[in-house]
Design a protein around this motif. Structure first.
Motif, PDB file in Angstrom:
ATOM      1  N   THR A 320       0.839  -1.201   0.000  1.00 52.23           N
ATOM      2  CA  THR A 320       0.000   0.000   0.000  1.00 52.23           C
ATOM      3  C   THR A 320       0.872   1.248   0.000  1.00 52.23           C
ATOM      4  O   THR A 320       0.615   2.223  -0.729  1.00 52.23           O
ATOM      5  CB  THR A 320      -0.926   0.003   1.229  1.00 52.23           C
ATOM      6  N   VAL A 323       2.888   1.059  -3.621  1.00 48.96           N
ATOM      7  CA  VAL A 323       2.024   1.326  -4.776  1.00 48.96           C
ATOM      8  C   VAL A 323       1.409   2.714  -4.691  1.00 48.96           C
ATOM      9  O   VAL A 323       1.370   3.471  -5.683  1.00 48.96           O
ATOM     10  CB  VAL A 323       0.926   0.240  -4.879  1.00 48.96           C
ATOM     11  N   GLY A 324       0.950   3.083  -3.493  1.00 48.88           N
ATOM     12  CA  GLY A 324       0.365   4.423  -3.356  1.00 48.88           C
ATOM     13  C   GLY A 324       1.384   5.512  -3.633  1.00 48.88           C
ATOM     14  O   GLY A 324       1.088   6.517  -4.298  1.00 48.88           O
ATOM     15  N   ASP A 327       2.157   5.646  -7.398  1.00 51.33           N
ATOM     16  CA  ASP A 327       1.017   6.231  -8.112  1.00 51.33           C
ATOM     17  C   ASP A 327       1.035   7.752  -8.011  1.00 51.33           C
ATOM     18  O   ASP A 327       0.847   8.461  -9.017  1.00 51.33           O
ATOM     19  CB  ASP A 327      -0.274   5.668  -7.532  1.00 51.33           C
ATOM     20  N   MET A 328       1.294   8.248  -6.796  1.00 52.75           N
ATOM     21  CA  MET A 328       1.324   9.710  -6.638  1.00 52.75           C
ATOM     22  C   MET A 328       2.535  10.316  -7.326  1.00 52.75           C
ATOM     23  O   MET A 328       2.468  11.432  -7.857  1.00 52.75           O
ATOM     24  CB  MET A 328       1.308  10.061  -5.145  1.00 52.75           C
ATOM     25  N   LEU A 330       3.871   9.175 -10.143  1.00 51.78           N
ATOM     26  CA  LEU A 330       3.569   9.197 -11.577  1.00 51.78           C
ATOM     27  C   LEU A 330       2.580  10.299 -11.929  1.00 51.78           C
ATOM     28  O   LEU A 330       2.622  10.855 -13.037  1.00 51.78           O
ATOM     29  CB  LEU A 330       3.000   7.831 -11.991  1.00 51.78           C
ATOM     30  N   ARG A 331       1.696  10.607 -11.007  1.00 49.87           N
ATOM     31  CA  ARG A 331       0.704  11.645 -11.276  1.00 49.87           C
ATOM     32  C   ARG A 331       1.344  13.036 -11.307  1.00 49.87           C
ATOM     33  O   ARG A 331       0.979  13.868 -12.111  1.00 49.87           O
ATOM     34  CB  ARG A 331      -0.408  11.604 -10.219  1.00 49.87           C
TER      35      ARG A 331
END
Length: 680
Positions: A320, A323-324, A327-328, A330-331
């Protein structure tokens, strides 16, 4: 003798003969009784007398039938003495008179006239003869009484023997019935001559319907499955030392079926103390083992379910974060500070995952080991400052180490981690305890016999035990049997993963030892780590090898790495890291491809290979082949775990360096430079 039996009976009916004879004998001190006639004389004889004196003429014309009847009825010991006073005669005695004397038997014949001394002497002689007869009577009576007592004793003994025999037979029948009901066969082996006795059930267990005449040690071994024979033979050879037999093995029955049997026996010694015979029972345990295997499988599945749930929970928490964070990133990749913070958090989570994986591998005995032969006391003393910090100042930490401790072969890093886990657990067990808190670390040499290691899966012999004891609250019995289960913990959430004792368990098993625990609620707990004594000399180095804090250095001109990795993603990451470090990379997906490159003419400075690979050859085996093809080639291995306990768990006994997965680029760089810089 009674008074009657001391007297002389006198029968002399004519004139004053009786009176004169009585006076002569009385003056000599002999008691007498005078009878008036033959009938009275016989009556007195029947009452008892020492001798009888009779004149010949008193018997001449008398009816002597009662006298002779009494004579005929004498007991065997009696030969009654008679003194007969006869009238001097010229020529031969009449036939009737001679017959009378012969019929009387024991006769002293005195011809008249006689003097007083002769008469008294004859009476004394007759009385002495009778006294000896009475003594014989007494002896015979005593013998008869003795014989009667012996007869009664013999009857009693026979009765008791009969009763005891019946009891033994009943007990034997009961035992045979009980053994038959339990499916057990009995056996008795004479160690001197090799002969044996056994029950029908014993033969039946081996598949024989009819009795087998004799079972010798060789006969038994011939039925034992070949793989189990050495252990069975060794158990019988050790009987003089162990004093008995306690083993399980597989046998091949007469019909070819393979069965599990258990044999137990005890030795009987002769007068010299030497083993003379061994007797015991044999039972077919095949069905029981199948039930136990099914139970173990069910327990294993339950443990796997618990393990899977624990792993999934902990790794999902870590993923978590990873991956979290990714993800942030990449954003919004343009927010450098935010990306750095998220990357650091993801790296921390990944490192915690690495630590969790190492603990799981330790429990399953799949971790990479770098064992050394060493004296654990040196490790414990070097480790003491760290242990004191872990115990905290509120707990007294005592080290009681045997100065004559034997060496053992262990991985020092795993050993320190195990002891540290136990000290931390001991500290936590005493957090809420009143009174003095104390942890004791003790080392001792011990000798474990067959009984002590019967259920431990190790061989008897010399061991070193390292114990960690506390004065804490103790462990309840229902919890004690689960303490080594992975992810089982009684600590609050966030204060323990439940893998510490699992690591201790796995480490001791990897070191060919075992761990046991003793605990009493309210009185504390002791964990004992047993390691087999090593016969090798202790290594000079007693700590883990450190790669060294050398500066990050890129490859030299043309330095080439033969990279062997079967996982494409790991391969891609490794190629990118190596090329960034300016190494030339040759890629192989398995050992076969790597050997083709090694047999070629390309420059290869170092083989960097995964340990676990498909294709039948692992990394450590490939390294041996590579050094045979190209002597002096450098080797660096990498692995996350060892798949086969029989192959490569101990990598080259410390001769081949290993880089644990996961690794970072700087760790890879340092390892490569250290290996390439080492002398061939």
């Amino acid at each position: 003798m009674s008074d009657h039996e001391r007297r002389v009976l006198i029968l002399a009916p004519r004139g004053r003969d009786a009176e004169v004879i009585q006076q002569v004998l009385n003056r000599a001190g002999t008691p007498t009784t005078v009878s008036a006639d033959l009938s009275d004389w016989v009556t007195c004889l029947q009452a008892g007398a020492g001798a009888a004196l009779v004149t010949e003429e008193a018997l001449a014309d008398a009816d002597t039938r009662s006298l002779f009847a009494w004579l005929d009825e004498q007991p065997a010991w009696s030969d009654f003495p008679f003194i007969v006073l006869a009238t001097r005669q010229v020529g031969r005695r009449p036939e009737r008179a001679a017959g009378m004397l012969a019929r009387l038997g024991n006769v002293i014949l005195l011809e008249r006239p006689i003097n007083a001394e002769t008469l008294a002497s004859a009476a004394a002689s007759a009385l002495r003869t009778r006294r000896r007869q009475y003594q014989a009577r007494t002896l015979l009576a005593e013998r008869e009484r003795t014989q009667e007592r012996l007869r009664l004793l013999n009857e009693g003994l026979e009765r008791r023997v009969t009763e005891r025999t019946q009891e033994v037979e009943a007990a034997r029948e009961t035992l045979a019935f009980a053994l038959e009901a339990a499916g057990m066969g009995s056996w008795d082996l004479d160690l001197a001559n090799g002969t044996s006795r056994h029950s029908p059930r014993f033969d039946a267990i081996f598949g024989y319907a009819e009795p087998v005449p004799s079972w010798t040690r060789e006969t038994l071994l011939a039925h034992v499955v070949r793989e189990d024979r050495p252990a069975v033979d060794a158990a019988f050879s050790a009987v003089p030392e162990t004093g008995g037999i306690n083993l399980e093995c597989r046998i091949t029955r007469r019909d070819g079926a393979v069965r599990w049997v258990a044999a137990k026996g005890q030795v009987r010694h002769d007068a010299t103390g030497a083993p003379s015979r061994i007797a015991g029972i044999l039972v077919d345990r095949t069905d029981q083992r199948m039930t136990e295997d099914a139970l173990r499988q069910a327990q294993k599945m339950e443990a796997i379910g618990q393990l899977t749930g624990g792993v999934a929970h902990d790794f999902n928490n870590l993923l978590t974060v990873i991956v979290g964070g990714l993800d942030m990133m990449l954003r919004r990749p343009e927010q450098v500070d935010r990306v750095k913070r998220l990357a650091e958090a993801a790296m921390g989570a990944a490192r915690r995952g690495e630590q969790l994986t190492q603990q799981l591998l330790a429990f399953s005995r799949r971790q990479m080991l770098r064992p050394q032969t060493l004296n654990p006391n040196r490790l414990l003393l070097d480790f003491r400052p760290l242990a004191e910090r872990a115990a905290t100042g509120a707990v007294e930490l005592i080290f009681d180490l045997d100065p004559a401790l034997d060496p053992i072969r262990i991985d020092p890093v795993q050993f320190e981690a195990a002891v540290l886990n136990l000290i931390v657990n001991a500290r936590d067990a005493m957090e809420n305890r009143d009174g003095h808190a104390r942890i004791a670390v003790v080392s001792r040499n011990v000798r474990l016999g067959t009984a002590a290691v019967a259920d431990k899966g190790v061989s008897p012999g010399s061991y070193v035990v390292v114990s960690v004891s506390d004065t804490g609250s103790g462990i309840p019995p229902d919890t004690l049997q689960r303490v080594f289960e992975p992810f089982f913990t009684t600590k609050e959430v966030g204060k323990g993963t439940g893998l510490g004792l699992s690591q201790v368990y796995g480490f001791t098993r990897s070191a060919k030892g075992f761990v046991d625990v003793e605990s009493k609620v309210g009185a504390g707990t002791t964990f004992n780590l047993y390691f087999p004594r090593s016969t090798d000399p202790a290594d000079a180095q007693t700590g883990p090898k450190v790669l060294g804090a050398i500066p990050l250095r890129r490859a030299g001109e043309g330095e080439t790495v033969l990279l062997v990795e079967d996982d494409e993603q790991v391969l891609g990451m490794a190629v990118e890291s190596l090329e960034e470090l300016r190494y030339r990379v040759i890629v192989a997906h398995n050992a076969a491809e790597a050997l083709e490159h090694l047999r070629g003419v390309e420059r290869i400075d170092i083989l960097f290979s995964d340990v676990v690979m498909p294709g039948g050859m692992n990394g450590s085996q490939l390294a041996v082949e590579a050094q045979g093809i190209r002597p002096g080639i450098k080797v660096l291995l990498t692995s996350g775990y060892v798949a086969n306990l029989d192959e490569g768990q101990v990598i080259g006994h410390g001769e081949l360096p290993v880089l644990n997965k996961p690794y970072r680029r700087d760790e890879l760089a340092r390892s490569l430079r250290l290996v390439l810089g080492a002398k061939a």
